[in-house]
Scaffold this motif. Structure first.
Motif, PDB file in Angstrom:
ATOM      1  N   HIS A  66       0.806  -1.218   0.000  1.00  0.00           N
ATOM      2  CA  HIS A  66       0.000   0.000   0.000  1.00  0.00           C
ATOM      3  C   HIS A  66       0.843   1.273   0.000  1.00  0.00           C
ATOM      4  O   HIS A  66       0.291   2.373  -0.098  1.00  0.00           O
ATOM      5  N   GLY A  67       2.167   1.156   0.095  1.00  0.00           N
ATOM      6  CA  GLY A  67       3.019   2.337   0.160  1.00  0.00           C
ATOM      7  C   GLY A  67       3.900   2.470  -1.064  1.00  0.00           C
ATOM      8  O   GLY A  67       3.594   1.969  -2.149  1.00  0.00           O
ATOM      9  N   ASP A  68       5.023   3.142  -0.863  1.00  0.00           N
ATOM     10  CA  ASP A  68       5.977   3.376  -1.941  1.00  0.00           C
ATOM     11  C   ASP A  68       6.949   2.196  -1.990  1.00  0.00           C
ATOM     12  O   ASP A  68       7.994   2.196  -1.350  1.00  0.00           O
ATOM     13  N   ALA A  69       6.601   1.185  -2.754  1.00  0.00           N
ATOM     14  CA  ALA A  69       7.392  -0.046  -2.782  1.00  0.00           C
ATOM     15  C   ALA A  69       8.816   0.216  -3.249  1.00  0.00           C
ATOM     16  O   ALA A  69       9.770  -0.343  -2.711  1.00  0.00           O
ATOM     17  N   ALA A  70       8.963   1.072  -4.255  1.00  0.00           N
ATOM     18  CA  ALA A  70      10.302   1.325  -4.790  1.00  0.00           C
ATOM     19  C   ALA A  70      11.222   1.908  -3.732  1.00  0.00           C
ATOM     20  O   ALA A  70      12.414   1.573  -3.673  1.00  0.00           O
ATOM     21  N   ARG A  71      10.699   2.776  -2.885  1.00  0.00           N
ATOM     22  CA  ARG A  71      11.533   3.388  -1.845  1.00  0.00           C
ATOM     23  C   ARG A  71      12.077   2.329  -0.897  1.00  0.00           C
ATOM     24  O   ARG A  71      13.211   2.417  -0.433  1.00  0.00           O
ATOM     25  N   HIS A  72      11.278   1.314  -0.612  1.00  0.00           N
ATOM     26  CA  HIS A  72      11.693   0.267   0.316  1.00  0.00           C
ATOM     27  C   HIS A  72      12.550  -0.800  -0.354  1.00  0.00           C
ATOM     28  O   HIS A  72      13.381  -1.443   0.300  1.00  0.00           O
ATOM     29  N   LEU A  73      12.337  -1.030  -1.640  1.00  0.00           N
ATOM     30  CA  LEU A  73      12.976  -2.160  -2.308  1.00  0.00           C
ATOM     31  C   LEU A  73      14.237  -1.798  -3.078  1.00  0.00           C
ATOM     32  O   LEU A  73      15.058  -2.670  -3.351  1.00  0.00           O
ATOM     33  N   ASP A  74      14.405  -0.540  -3.435  1.00  0.00           N
ATOM     34  CA  ASP A  74      15.552  -0.162  -4.251  1.00  0.00           C
ATOM     35  C   ASP A  74      16.851  -0.330  -3.470  1.00  0.00           C
ATOM     36  O   ASP A  74      16.907  -0.080  -2.270  1.00  0.00           O
ATOM     37  N   TYR A  75      17.878  -0.776  -4.148  1.00  0.00           N
ATOM     38  CA  TYR A  75      19.179  -0.954  -3.503  1.00  0.00           C
ATOM     39  C   TYR A  75      20.260  -0.914  -4.563  1.00  0.00           C
ATOM     40  O   TYR A  75      19.979  -0.930  -5.763  1.00  0.00           O
ATOM     41  N   ASP A  76      21.506  -0.847  -4.129  1.00  0.00           N
ATOM     42  CA  ASP A  76      22.634  -0.767  -5.046  1.00  0.00           C
ATOM     43  C   ASP A  76      23.081  -2.165  -5.447  1.00  0.00           C
ATOM     44  O   ASP A  76      23.101  -3.088  -4.625  1.00  0.00           O
ATOM     45  N   ALA A  77      23.462  -2.313  -6.695  1.00  0.00           N
ATOM     46  CA  ALA A  77      23.846  -3.635  -7.195  1.00  0.00           C
ATOM     47  C   ALA A  77      25.035  -4.220  -6.445  1.00  0.00           C
ATOM     48  O   ALA A  77      25.200  -5.447  -6.399  1.00  0.00           O
ATOM     49  N   SER A  78      25.859  -3.370  -5.842  1.00  0.00           N
ATOM     50  CA  SER A  78      27.039  -3.857  -5.124  1.00  0.00           C
ATOM     51  C   SER A  78      26.687  -4.628  -3.856  1.00  0.00           C
ATOM     52  O   SER A  78      27.541  -5.294  -3.284  1.00  0.00           O
ATOM     53  N   GLU A  79      25.428  -4.532  -3.410  1.00  0.00           N
ATOM     54  CA  GLU A  79      25.059  -5.108  -2.116  1.00  0.00           C
ATOM     55  C   GLU A  79      24.928  -6.629  -2.112  1.00  0.00           C
ATOM     56  O   GLU A  79      24.909  -7.240  -1.049  1.00  0.00           O
ATOM     57  N   HIS A  80      24.832  -7.268  -3.243  1.00  0.00           N
ATOM     58  CA  HIS A  80      24.696  -8.731  -3.274  1.00  0.00           C
ATOM     59  C   HIS A  80      25.861  -9.420  -2.586  1.00  0.00           C
ATOM     60  O   HIS A  80      27.014  -8.990  -2.737  1.00  0.00           O
ATOM     61  N   PRO A  81      25.584 -10.510  -1.859  1.00  0.00           N
ATOM     62  CA  PRO A  81      24.271 -11.103  -1.582  1.00  0.00           C
ATOM     63  C   PRO A  81      23.506 -10.310  -0.520  1.00  0.00           C
ATOM     64  O   PRO A  81      24.057  -9.962   0.526  1.00  0.00           O
ATOM     65  N   VAL A  82      22.231 -10.049  -0.803  1.00  0.00           N
ATOM     66  CA  VAL A  82      21.401  -9.233   0.073  1.00  0.00           C
ATOM     67  C   VAL A  82      20.015  -9.864   0.206  1.00  0.00           C
ATOM     68  O   VAL A  82      19.453 -10.372  -0.773  1.00  0.00           O
ATOM     69  N   ALA A  83      19.500  -9.848   1.427  1.00  0.00           N
ATOM     70  CA  ALA A  83      18.197 -10.454   1.727  1.00  0.00           C
ATOM     71  C   ALA A  83      17.219  -9.385   2.182  1.00  0.00           C
ATOM     72  O   ALA A  83      17.589  -8.445   2.895  1.00  0.00           O
ATOM     73  N   LEU A  84      15.967  -9.544   1.793  1.00  0.00           N
ATOM     74  CA  LEU A  84      14.895  -8.669   2.239  1.00  0.00           C
ATOM     75  C   LEU A  84      14.191  -9.323   3.414  1.00  0.00           C
ATOM     76  O   LEU A  84      13.742 -10.466   3.321  1.00  0.00           O
ATOM     77  N   GLN A  85      14.090  -8.583   4.535  1.00  0.00           N
ATOM     78  CA  GLN A  85      13.323  -9.109   5.663  1.00  0.00           C
ATOM     79  C   GLN A  85      11.928  -8.497   5.667  1.00  0.00           C
ATOM     80  O   GLN A  85      11.772  -7.274   5.593  1.00  0.00           O
ATOM     81  N   LEU A  86      10.928  -9.356   5.770  1.00  0.00           N
ATOM     82  CA  LEU A  86       9.533  -8.934   5.766  1.00  0.00           C
ATOM     83  C   LEU A  86       8.914  -9.079   7.145  1.00  0.00           C
ATOM     84  O   LEU A  86       9.226 -10.011   7.889  1.00  0.00           O
ATOM     85  N   GLY A  87       8.000  -8.168   7.456  1.00  0.00           N
ATOM     86  CA  GLY A  87       7.171  -8.280   8.641  1.00  0.00           C
ATOM     87  C   GLY A  87       5.721  -8.406   8.224  1.00  0.00           C
ATOM     88  O   GLY A  87       5.224  -7.602   7.423  1.00  0.00           O
ATOM     89  N   GLY A  88       5.043  -9.416   8.728  1.00  0.00           N
ATOM     90  CA  GLY A  88       3.643  -9.625   8.379  1.00  0.00           C
ATOM     91  C   GLY A  88       3.159 -10.941   8.911  1.00  0.00           C
ATOM     92  O   GLY A  88       3.940 -11.754   9.419  1.00  0.00           O
ATOM     93  N   ASP A 107      18.413 -11.868  -3.032  1.00  0.00           N
ATOM     94  CA  ASP A 107      18.951 -13.224  -2.979  1.00  0.00           C
ATOM     95  C   ASP A 107      18.190 -14.117  -2.010  1.00  0.00           C
ATOM     96  O   ASP A 107      18.310 -15.351  -2.077  1.00  0.00           O
ATOM     97  N   GLU A 108      17.427 -13.527  -1.116  1.00  0.00           N
ATOM     98  CA  GLU A 108      16.695 -14.281  -0.095  1.00  0.00           C
ATOM     99  C   GLU A 108      15.567 -13.399   0.426  1.00  0.00           C
ATOM    100  O   GLU A 108      15.661 -12.167   0.383  1.00  0.00           O
ATOM    101  N   VAL A 109      14.515 -14.014   0.935  1.00  0.00           N
ATOM    102  CA  VAL A 109      13.479 -13.274   1.650  1.00  0.00           C
ATOM    103  C   VAL A 109      13.292 -13.949   3.007  1.00  0.00           C
ATOM    104  O   VAL A 109      13.211 -15.170   3.108  1.00  0.00           O
TER     105      VAL A 109
END
Length: 344
Positions: A66-88, A107-109
Motif C-alpha cells: 500500500h506504500g511506496d514499494a520502490a523506496r523500500h525495495l531499491d538498492y545498489d547492485a554492489s550489495e549482493h548477496p542481500v536479503a529482504l526481511q519482511l514483517g507480516g 537473494d533471499e526473503v
C-alpha cells in the motif's frame, strides 16, 4: 548493468533473479536492524566483505503493498548477496511481497518473528508470532510456493511465559513442516509485556545452549545463531555447534575488525584487506551519488561513525561529522575534513 546502477532498472526490465533455493551462504551475516541496515549502510559494509550476507531493515507487507514499494525495495547492485526481511502475518500478502523481492533481484526473503515493538505486536508482526507456529508455517509455505529464491525465518527462543525449551522445540517442529530449512535464532526470549525493544536486546538472558540443542535435534536444518556476539573468536566457538553466525550491533558499531576478516576466515577468499581509511575513501563515490540525489550528508555517513572505533583520531572523526554533517552546506569536503583527523 554497471556496478553503480541500482537494481531498480533490472527489476523494471524483467530480469530474472540469479539465486535459487540453496545458493545463499549464511555462514556469516549482518542482522537486520531498524534505522541502521539501510542501503547506504549495506554499501559501506560491502566494501569490507564481498561475501557476508547482508539484510535490509524489516519492511512490513503493508508498506510494500500500500506504500511506496520502490523506496523500500531499491538498492545498489554492489550489495549482493542481500536479503529482504519482511514483517507480516497474512500468508497471501507475504507471498505477494516475496514475489516482489524476487522480481527486484533479492537473494533471499526472510520472515521476521522476533521484533518485540508494540507497533508490530498490534499488527500481529514479529515476536508475538512465536505464539502461533501454525500461522508462521502457513506464511512460510505460501511464500515458498510463490518464489524460487530462499525463504528463511528469524525468531526468538520464546516470548513472555512461553519460554520453555519444549515450546521452542514445538515451534521449530511445526514451522519446519512448511518446507523452510533455514532458521536464524536470536538466543534470547522477548518480553513483550514490560520491556522496550531496546531493553529486549539486553535484559533477557542469552541461552546459546538452546540454539545448539535445536541444531542437535534437527540436524537436517540450517541453524544460524544471533545475539550478543562480538568477536570472530566467539563466532569460531559457535560455528562448532551451528551452521552460521549473525552479528548485529557490533557489526554496526565496530565493523572493520569483523567484516575485513570474514572473507578469508569463513569464505576462503584471501583478497587484499582494505585499511579503514581505504574503506572510507572507497565509499566517497557512493556518497557523491547520494548527495546528487538530494540525500543529506549525515544521513549517509552516519553509518561510518564506528569505522575508526578505538583508533587515533576516531573520536575527533565522529565528533566532526556529528557537529558538521547536519549543516545545510555539508558536502563531500565535510567528510574529507573528518577523514583528515584520522590521517594526522
Amino acid at each position: 548493468m554497471n556496478e553503480n546502477a541500482t537494481v531498480k532498472s533490472a527489476a523494471e526490465s524483467g530480469s530474472k533473479p540469479h539465486t535459487t533455493r540453496d545458493t545463499v551462504n549464511r555462514r556469516f551475516s549482518v542482522a537486520p536492524m531498524m534505522d541502521w541496515t539501510t542501503s547506504d549502510c549495506r554499501v559501506f559494509h560491502r566494501l569490507m566483505s564481498r561475501h557476508t550476507l547482508l539484510y535490509t531493515e524489516m519492511v512490513t507487507t503493508g508498506a510494500l503493498i500500500h506504500g511506496d514499494a520502490a523506496r523500500h525495495l531499491d538498492y545498489d547492485a554492489s550489495e549482493h548477496p542481500v536479503a529482504l526481511q519482511l514483517g507480516g502475518s497474512n500468508p497471501k500478502e507475504l507471498a505477494t511481497c516475496a514475489r516482489m523481492a524476487q522480481e527486484w533481484g533479492y537473494d533471499e526473503v526472510n520472515l521476521n518473528v522476533g521484533c518485540p515493538s508494540d507497533r508490530v505486536q498490534n499488527n500481529m508482526i514479529g515476536a508475538c508470532l512465536m505464539e502461533f507456529p501454525e500461522r508462521v508455517a502457513e506464511c512460510l509455505a505460501e511464500m515458498q510456493a510463490a518464489v524460487h529464491i530462499p525463504v528463511t525465518v528469524k525468531h526468538r527462543l520464546g516470548i513472555d511465559d512461553l519460554d520453555s525449551f519444549e515450546h521452542l522445540h514445538r515451534f521449530v517442529e511445526t514451522v519446519k513442516q512448511s518446507g523452510c530449512t533455514s532458521f536464524t535464532i536470536h538466543a534470547r526470549k522477548a518480553i513483550l509485556d514490560g520491556l522496550s525493544p531496546k531493553e529486549n536486546r539486553d535484559i533477557p538472558p542469552l541461552m546459546y545452549d538452546r540454539v545448539y540443542r535445536i541444531k542437535q535435534l534437527f540436524p537436517e536444518l540450517e541453524v544460524v545463531i544471533n545475539g550478543g556476539i562480538k568477536t570472530l573468536e566467539e563466532c569460531d566457538t559457535h560455528l562448532q555447534q551451528v551452521d552460521g553466525v549473525m552479528i548485529g550491533r557490533e557489526a554496526y558499531q565496530n565493523p572493520w575488525p569483523l567484516l575485513s576478516q570474514v572473507d578469508s576466515r569463513y569464505f576462503g577468499d584471501d583478497h587484499a584487506i582494505p585499511s579503514r581509511l581505504e574503506t572510507a575513501e572507497a565509499f566517497i563515490p557512493h556518497l557523491e551519488r547520494r548527495l546528487a540525489q538530494g540525500a543529506p550528508l549525515y544521513a549517509v555517513v552516519k553509518h561510518l561513525l564506528g569505522l575508526f572505533h578505538g583508533q587515533r583520531g576516531g573520536k575527533q572523526f565522529r565528533r566532526y561529522l556529528s557537529e558538521n554533517g547536519h549543516k545545510r552546506d555539508a558536502a563531500v569536503d565535510t567528510f574529507r575534513a573528518a577523514l583528515a583527523l584520522v590521517q594526522g
